[in-house]
Enzyme design. Structure first.
Site, short mmCIF file in Angstrom:
data_model
loop_
_atom_site.label_atom_id
_atom_site.label_comp_id
_atom_site.label_asym_id
_atom_site.label_seq_id
_atom_site.Cartn_x
_atom_site.Cartn_y
_atom_site.Cartn_z
CG ASP A 34 5.83 5.35 4.66
OD1 ASP A 34 6.48 6.33 4.22
OD2 ASP A 34 6.08 4.17 4.37
CB ALA A 35 1.90 6.99 9.97
CD GLU A 36 1.37 14.13 8.87
OE1 GLU A 36 0.85 13.45 9.78
OE2 GLU A 36 1.00 15.28 8.58
CE1 TYR A 37 2.07 11.07 -0.32
CE2 TYR A 37 1.02 8.92 -0.01
CZ TYR A 37 1.37 9.99 -0.84
OH TYR A 37 1.00 9.97 -2.16
CB ILE A 84 -2.35 -2.32 -3.91
CG1 ILE A 84 -1.46 -3.13 -4.82
CG2 ILE A 84 -3.38 -3.22 -3.27
CD1 ILE A 84 -0.83 -4.31 -4.08
CD GLU A 120 0.98 -12.48 -3.25
OE1 GLU A 120 1.46 -11.36 -3.44
OE2 GLU A 120 0.55 -13.20 -4.15
CE LYS A 122 1.54 -2.24 -0.09
NZ LYS A 122 2.59 -1.25 0.17
CE LYS A 320 0.15 0.91 4.03
NZ LYS A 320 1.04 2.04 4.00
P1 NAD Z 1 1.85 1.01 -2.23
O1 NAD Z 1 3.32 1.05 -2.32
O2 NAD Z 1 1.29 1.12 -0.86
O3 NAD Z 1 1.26 -0.31 -2.94
C1 NAD Z 1 1.59 -0.73 -4.22
C2 NAD Z 1 2.94 -1.34 -4.24
O4 NAD Z 1 3.03 -2.40 -3.30
C3 NAD Z 1 3.30 -2.01 -5.54
O5 NAD Z 1 3.76 -1.08 -6.47
C4 NAD Z 1 4.39 -2.97 -5.09
O6 NAD Z 1 5.63 -2.35 -5.28
C5 NAD Z 1 4.18 -3.14 -3.61
N1 NAD Z 1 4.01 -4.54 -3.17
C6 NAD Z 1 4.72 -5.11 -2.15
N2 NAD Z 1 4.37 -6.38 -1.97
C7 NAD Z 1 3.43 -6.68 -2.90
C8 NAD Z 1 2.70 -7.86 -3.21
N3 NAD Z 1 2.82 -8.99 -2.50
N4 NAD Z 1 1.82 -7.80 -4.24
C9 NAD Z 1 1.65 -6.67 -4.94
N5 NAD Z 1 2.33 -5.51 -4.70
C10 NAD Z 1 3.20 -5.51 -3.68
O7 NAD Z 1 1.19 2.06 -3.06
P2 NAD Z 1 1.78 3.39 -3.58
O8 NAD Z 1 0.61 4.15 -4.02
O9 NAD Z 1 2.90 3.15 -4.48
O10 NAD Z 1 2.48 4.09 -2.34
C11 NAD Z 1 1.88 4.36 -1.18
C12 NAD Z 1 2.86 4.01 -0.08
O11 NAD Z 1 4.01 4.82 -0.15
C13 NAD Z 1 2.22 4.22 1.24
O12 NAD Z 1 2.65 3.24 2.13
C14 NAD Z 1 2.75 5.59 1.64
O13 NAD Z 1 2.80 5.74 3.03
C15 NAD Z 1 4.11 5.60 1.01
N6 NAD Z 1 4.50 6.97 0.67
C16 NAD Z 1 5.13 7.67 1.62
C17 NAD Z 1 5.49 8.99 1.37
C18 NAD Z 1 6.21 9.77 2.43
O14 NAD Z 1 6.41 10.97 2.25
N7 NAD Z 1 6.60 9.16 3.52
C19 NAD Z 1 5.19 9.58 0.15
C20 NAD Z 1 4.54 8.81 -0.81
C21 NAD Z 1 4.18 7.50 -0.53
#
Ligand code: NAD
Length: 337
Positions: A34-37, A84, A120, A122, A320
């Site tokens: 994730d950190a790389e993304y 978010i 809250e 995450k 984060k």
């Molecule tokens: P996000 O997942 O960072 O944030 C939105 C999500 O947070 C919401 O959809 C919900 O599911 C979740 N969430 C958890 N607790 C919550 C709370 N208390 N209130 C509200 N929402 C809450 O955003 P995103 O755009 O969906 O995804 C980005 C994340 O996914 C990043 O952490 C990124 O590193 C990871 N990601 C990783 C890769 C990879 O290749 N490793 C690829 C894509 C995304």
């Protein structure tokens, strides 16, 4: 007009992010940590901030990435499921930045009293929309691309903590949004069983949870325990939604919906920073993974005033923590993150 070099770089970053997002959201099989993304995402954000004409409607910074898996029926969300904004400054300054942006957007005077925020955890799982009609669970769907998700009612029904019927359940339509995740002990036990039977092991609890929810076969989900915490609402008809976010979660808990109790209503930037530090200290001892904390303006009226910016509300931020020192196995290669 952005120079050719920046145009080409933005194109390259968008292509890379789409590829990683497809592996992560669609195939539940991430190619990079994730950190790389996040690093590449921030690079694109910075480039787009410097050259606004590079912001295209299909940019990963503008829309939620996701797709519907073949075999699962598409579900059109009555209210879009958004993302978010992530605050990657993991110091207390990250909390101050969010509070300042909210106060500026609300045009509050410097001496106006501190704002109340719901703080809250995450949860690191996947977002699910539970639709209750007259108190009965009728459908569960993933976020998908935010507009259209996947019907996963069959696997979500295997989660014992999610009620099929709400207590005091006469609300005509109540969509509960929350995170489905796998506890660390359930994850370890699942991988142990997979190893013993020569099956595929999972990279982390988040990917295991996503893989189980998006199974076509509910029988498999039955053997792989998942958990759920509610954090918000989707479509609502015929219910007087409480005036604050925190009271809304209290009301959902009273209806029998699982709501995490490691949440607080705090005042101003200092309250947010204190919560961030408190959870940082407790993080390793939690029974499930989190990848930060979330701050939300508690007052629903102020939330409405603040509104949304492309794919994110202006009234919430994910703050984060520094990437945890851990060895992750990706594509058979051990990566230190
Ligand atoms: P996000 O997942 O960072 O944030 C939105 C999500 O947070 C919401 O959809 C919900 O599911 C979740 N969430 C958890 N607790 C919550 C709370 N208390 N209130 C509200 N929402 C809450 O955003 P995103 O755009 O969906 O995804 C980005 C994340 O996914 C990043 O952490 C990124 O590193 C990871 N990601 C990783 C890769 C990879 O290749 N490793 C690829 C894509 C995304």
């Amino acid at each position: 007009m952005a120079p050719a070099e920046q145009i080409a770089q933005a194109q390259q970053l968008k292509t890379l992010l789409r590829r990683y997002a497809h592996r992560y959201y669609v195939l539940d099989d991430p190619e990079v940590p994730d950190a790389e993304y996040d690093r590449i995402y921030q690079q694109l954000e910075a480039l787009e901030a410097a050259w606004p004409e590079l912001v295209t409607p299909d940019s990963p910074t503008q829309r939620v990435i996701g797709a519907v898996l073949e075999g699962l029926a598409p579900v059109r969300h009555a209210v879009p499921m958004l993302s978010i904004k992530t605050e990657t400054d993991t110091t207390p300054a990250g909390a101050l930045k969010f509070d300042t942006s909210v106060r500026n957007a609300l045009k509050l005077a410097d001496d106006a009293p501190p704002l109340a925020y719901a703080a809250e955890l995450k949860f690191d799982g996947l977002a699910i929309n539970l639709r209750y009609e007259q108190g009965e669970l009728v459908q569960a769907a993933t976020r998908g691309d935010g507009e259209t998700g996947e019907d996963v009612t069959h696997t979500i029904r295997t989660i014992k903590s999610i009620p099929n019927y709400l207590k005091h359940g006469n609300v005509p339509v109540l969509e509960v949004r929350g995170e489905v995740f796998m506890r660390r002990d359930d994850f370890e036990a699942l991988n142990e069983r997979q190893r013993e039977s020569g099956g595929k092991t999972f990279v982390n609890p988040r990917n295991a949870a996503a893989g189980v929810v998006r199974q076509l076969d509910a029988g498999i989900a039955q053997q792989r325990p998942l958990s759920f915490f509610a954090y918000g609402l989707g479509e609502v008809q015929g219910w007087d939604v409480p005036a604050t976010h925190s009271a809304t979660l209290d009301a959902l808990a009273a209806m029998g919906v699982p709501v995490n109790q490691d949440r607080q209503v705090v005042q101003g930037a200092q309250g947010l920073a204190d919560f961030h530090a408190l959870i940082a200290a407790a993080r390793d001892s939690l029974p499930f993974d989190i990848d930060g904390v979330v701050y939300k303006v508690d007052d629903r009226g102020l939330q409405q005033q603040l509104g949304f910016k492309s794919r994110e509300p202006r009234w919430a931020v994910a703050h984060k923590y520094p990437a945890q020192e851990q060895i992750t196995r990706l594509n058979g290669i051990e990566i230190q993150v």
